[in-house]
Each structure stands twice: as structure tokens, then as C-alpha cells.
Enzyme design. Structure first.
Site, PDB file in Angstrom:
ATOM      1  N   ASN A  60       0.804  -1.139  -0.135  1.00 28.64           N
ATOM      2  CA  ASN A  60      -0.057  -0.164  -0.011  1.00 28.64           C
ATOM      3  C   ASN A  60       0.808   1.392   0.092  1.00 28.64           C
ATOM      4  OD1 ASN A  60      -2.647   1.365   0.486  1.00 28.64           O
ATOM      5  ND2 ASN A  60      -1.514   2.038   2.224  1.00 28.64           N
ATOM      6  N   GLU A  61       0.552   2.184  -0.782  1.00 27.20           N
ATOM      7  CA  GLU A  61       1.250   3.449  -0.990  1.00 27.20           C
ATOM      8  C   GLU A  61       2.718   3.444  -0.629  1.00 27.20           C
ATOM      9  OE1 GLU A  61      -1.445   6.147   1.367  1.00 27.20           O
ATOM     10  OE2 GLU A  61      -3.071   5.927   0.182  1.00 27.20           O
ATOM     11  N   HIS A  71      -4.327   6.370  -5.997  1.00 27.02           N
ATOM     12  CA  HIS A  71      -5.330   6.758  -5.157  1.00 27.02           C
ATOM     13  C   HIS A  71      -5.645   8.098  -5.037  1.00 27.02           C
ATOM     14  CE1 HIS A  71      -3.704   3.095  -2.170  1.00 27.02           C
ATOM     15  NE2 HIS A  71      -4.184   2.783  -3.232  1.00 27.02           N
ATOM     16  N   TYR A 108      -7.525  11.233  -3.840  1.00 25.30           N
ATOM     17  CA  TYR A 108      -7.982  11.960  -2.668  1.00 25.30           C
ATOM     18  C   TYR A 108      -7.813  13.597  -2.989  1.00 25.30           C
ATOM     19  CZ  TYR A 108      -8.088   7.774   0.037  1.00 25.30           C
ATOM     20  OH  TYR A 108      -8.348   6.549   0.353  1.00 25.30           O
TER      21      TYR A 108
END
Length: 467
Positions: free
Chosen positions: A154-155, A221, A223
């Protein structure tokens, strides 16, 4: 589990395989696999992910969430795992997760959260360590290629030296394949997943070429970096023009001005037949990102209503994988016309892919009737950050608390949750909310906030007083 932000896709464009390097794989396809820019099941049916992220590693008792997520119409669940940065999820536990996914007819995206923010977060694991975690789980993953996607890390890189992402990711993909994994691999972008410096956008081909099975999909992702329709469309169009498989592995919603434009993300994803996975079902330290209140499927939040029942939401746009009885085949999409290229500028809002505190500075152990506080930066992006403070009672109960700290680098704070927060110059004061002031001896509570910074963002030492 919260952090930096971005969106999904699997864009279709008829480009010659010799140009984009995505012709027929050198191996017979096993389970879910990439074909052009699509994800395809082993029977040849196109599968478009429509689903929800679930923070399993911090809420291991919330196993009913799998059935609840399925009831939203989702066809996929992305499951947060840890190999040791938090309580490690064992092979037996992961096998049970896969069984829950299959029982609820959900495709299971498994992600290792340990890598979140590497290079900026000192607690983060490397991608190589993440691969070692997957190797340790191999016995329960092999044979599940029809049902399981492996999101390696993840990230995996923060905002410090995002350029290291390319070589680290190439090595991780190669190590997965050399250890015999045939699964569809999902690769998160750097910059806490948001790719605002365009490392993945500009170097994605190196990652795809590293996979000998040609079975890798890139994940963005979305945002606050993606807070306008133009920035979303531009980013997705760039991947479409390159013929690279893409999905939106995490995204939040526009709960205030400057936040991610979730409506455009979902409408563009539906138009382009790209996958999307919203963040997240419940349990965020910033509850604004919860789709449900307290994991209760009967209590959908505003965000939950939008992603479940909205015009481009799960109820109307998700089709179950055909590997499960009753699944509906999906035809190949038609490509959407491109939109003008627009540069994406980062914005000071958090992304949810990070979790419990990572860089605390803790006061001395509290005595009777006292309290202590620890401060952590749980998310960071250009000019903005997300912070969290943990308040702990001493050896006697307290009826209320006040935490103060002073910034040394000109930081400022804004929106807060679980506390009433005020500031005067560099000094910040936070007082308990009506529901979290009373703490039993040794008990803890947390509150969070957003802030801005330039140049340096050193962690201050907080002081706690009780009443």
C-alpha cells in the site's frame, strides 16, 4: 489507516500489442489476468472491480463486514493486512479471509499496509519486505488465482524521493514472479498513492515490462490532489493514451471544498469501464471517511450513501464475477473520447490510507490523576499534513483533559475531530469532546486534525493536564 488520496481505472484503447507491450502473455493465463487494459477472468469475461476497502488488520473481529460489503452490491473487497508493522496477519488468518471472500462471492484484493509512506515514515517497510510477507503466505495463496489479487504494498513511497519507487517496484514484481506467484498483481503509486509528482504516470511501462507474465495493473489513490474534474480526467486520459491498465484503488469523497471530487471519479470510472474501490467501510481515525457508523450496515453515512446508492454507485454499476454462480458477463467497453490535458496540483487534504500513529513524541508516564499525550504525523503531502494525538490517563481516572503544544516551524492547524481545538500563533490547545473526557485509569482516547506546513514539520512535545 488513512492518508493521501487518488482513483481507479482500467481504460480501453485499441493499441497494437507490439507498441504497448501488452500482447498475449508468454504463459497461459491463470485466474484473473490483464488483457490489454482490462481485467479478465479465466473464462474470458471482462471483470470490472467495483468495491470497498476494509481495514481488517485493525479490526480483525469485524468478519461480518464481508457479508455487509457484499450486500451493498460490491463485487470486490480490498483487505488491509500487516506482516508485522501492526499485529501480523498469519497464513491461517489470510486463508480464512479468502474463504470469507469466496463465501460472499467477492473478489479478494489483499494488500500489505506495512509499506505505507516508506522514505517519509520511519516505521514503514520496504517493498522487498512486503514481498517476503507474501512469500510467507504462499501456501494459502497458490491455487486462489481466480479469486485473489495481490496488491504488493500500500502507498509504498511517501513524498520523500518518490523516484525510488520505480526500481523498488520493478524488483518487487520480479521477485514475486521468480518465487512462482501467478496472481494478478496490483501496484500502488508513490506520493502516498497519489502520484502528484507523476512518477508512476511517467514510469509505468518499466513496471509492466518487469512482469514476465504481463499480469500487472497500476493503481492510483485519489484524494485531495484530485479535487477537480479536470485533474481527474487529465490523469485518466494519460493512462488511456498509453494503453496501460489502471484502476482507482482508493478514493474518498468531497465532504468539503477542496476535497476529492468523488462524483467525477465514479462517473468517469463507469464511462471508461475502470475499476474503483472506495475508502473505507468503517473504523477510520477520521470518521468522515467511514461509509458506515460503527460498522453497522444499517447506518450508512453520507459517503456510504453516495458510493452505494449514488447514480454511479455500487448498486447500479457492479456486476458479480462470473467465477461465482450467477455472475453476469461484462462486455468489453468502448473507449471514451479524450479530454484536454490539465496539470494536477497537490492540495492540503489527507488521504486515508494510513493508520495508527507512526512518529509519536510521548510525555513522561503519568501519575495518579494525571494524563500524558503523544503526537504523531499520520499523513503528509505538499504543504499539508494530518496529525493524531493519543491521550492516556494515569493510575487514576480523569474527568476531562486538555492538551497543549507549541510548533517550532510555523505550522498551523485547522479542522479537528474528537476534540475542540484552538490556536494562537504557534500555540495550540485541544480540549476533550463531551463524549471522550472521562477516562478510566490507564485508558486512552485519540483526536485528529489537519494542518499546513512549509519546509519543516518537526513533531512538537505535547503536554496533558487533567481535571
Amino acid at each position: 489507516m488513512r492518508k493521501h488520496l487518488i482513483a481507479l481505472g482500467a481504460v480501453v484503447l485499441a493499441i497494437a500489442a507490439t507498441v504497448v507491450g501488452f500482447g498475449s502473455p508468454a504463459f497461459a493465463a491463470t485466474g484473473l489476468h490483464v488483457s490489454g487494459t482490462d481485467i479478465v477472468e479465466s473464462n474470458g469475461n471482462v471483470f470490472v472491480m467495483r468495491g470497498i476497502n476494509h481495514a481488517h488488520t485493525w479490526y480483525t473481529n469485524q468478519t461480518s463486514s464481508f457479508a455487509d460489503i457484499k450486500a451493498t452490491g460490491a463485487n470486490t473487497v480490498r483487505v488491509v493486512l500487516s506482516g508485522g508493522r501492526w499485529t501480523a496477519n498469519s497464513a491461517a488468518e489470510v486463508a480464512n479471509i479468502i474463504s470469507l471472500c469466496k463465501a460472499n462471492k467477492l473478489i479478494c484484493v489483499l494488500e500489505d499496509h506495512d509499506t505505507t509512506g516508506y522514505g517519509e515514515d520511519s516505521a514503514a517497510y520496504t517493498l522487498d519486505q512486503a514481498v517476503n510477507y507474501w512469500i510467507g503466505l504462499k501456501s494459502v495463496l497458490v491455487g486462489q488465482e481466480d479469486y485473489v489479487v495481490i496488491n504488493i504494498g500500500n502507498e509504498p513511497i511517501g513524498n520523500t524521493n518518490p523516484g525510488q519507487w520505480t526500481a523498488a517496484t520493478v524488483a518487487a514484481v520480479q521477485k514475486m514472479r521468480s518465487n512462482g506467484f501467478q496472481h494478478l498483481l496490483m501496484i500502488d503509486a508513490p506520493n502516498w498513492g497519489q502520484d502528484w509528482q507523476y512518477t508512476m504516470r511517467d514510469n509505468g511501462q518499466a513496471i509492466l515490462d518487469a512482469d514476465t507474465r504481463k499480469n500487472t495493473i497500476l493503481s492510483i489513490h485519489m484524494y485531495a490532489v484530485f479535487n477537480t474534474a479536470a485533474s481527474i480526467v487529465s490523469y485518466l486520459d494519460t493512462f488511456k493514451s498509453k494503453g496501460w491498465p489502471l484502476l482507482i484503488g482508493e478514493f474518498g469523497w468531497q465532504f468539503s471544498a477542496g476535497e476529492v471530487d468523488d462524483r467525477t471519479i465514479m462517473s468517469e470510472a463507469v464511462k471508461r469501464n475502470l475499476g474503483y474501490l472506495g475508502w473505507s467501510w468503517s473504523g477510520n481515525t477520521d470518521p468522515i471517511l467511514d461509509m458506515t457508523t460503527g460498522f453497522d450496515p444499517a447506518e450508512l453515512t453520507t459517503w456510504g450513501q453516495r458510493i452505494v446508492n449514488g447514480p454511479n454507485g455500487l448498486k447500479s454499476n457492479s456486476k458479480q464475477a462470473t467465477i461465482f454462480a450467477g455472475g453476469t458477463p461484462t462486455t468489453s467497453p468502448t473507449s471514451a473520447s479524450p479530454s484536454p490535458s490539465v496539470s494536477v496540483s497537490p492540495s492540503s487534504s489527507p488521504s486515508p490510507s494510513i493508520s495508527p500513529s507512526t512518529s509519536p513524541s510521548t510525555s513522561p508516564s503519568p501519575g495518579a490523576g494525571a494524563c500524558s499525550a503523544s503526537y504523531a504525523v499520520t499523513g503528509s503531502w505538499p504543504s499539508g499534513f494530518q496529525g493524531e494525538v493519543k491521550v492516556t490517563a494515569g493510575s487514576a481516572p480523569i474527568n476531562g483533559w486538555t492538551v497543549t503544544w507549541t510548533y517550532a516551524d510555523g505550522q498551523t492547524v485547522s479542522q479537528a475531530w474528537n476534540a475542540a481545538l484552538t490556536s494562537s500563533g504557534s500555540s495550540v490547545t485541544a480540549k476533550n469532546a463531551g463524549y471522550n473526557g472521562k477516562l478510566a485509569a490507564g485508558a486512552s482516547t485519540t483526536f485528529g486534525f489537519l494542518g499546513s506546513w512549509t519546509g519543516t514539520n518537526r513533531v512538537p512535545t505535547p503536554t496533558c493536564t487533567s481535571s
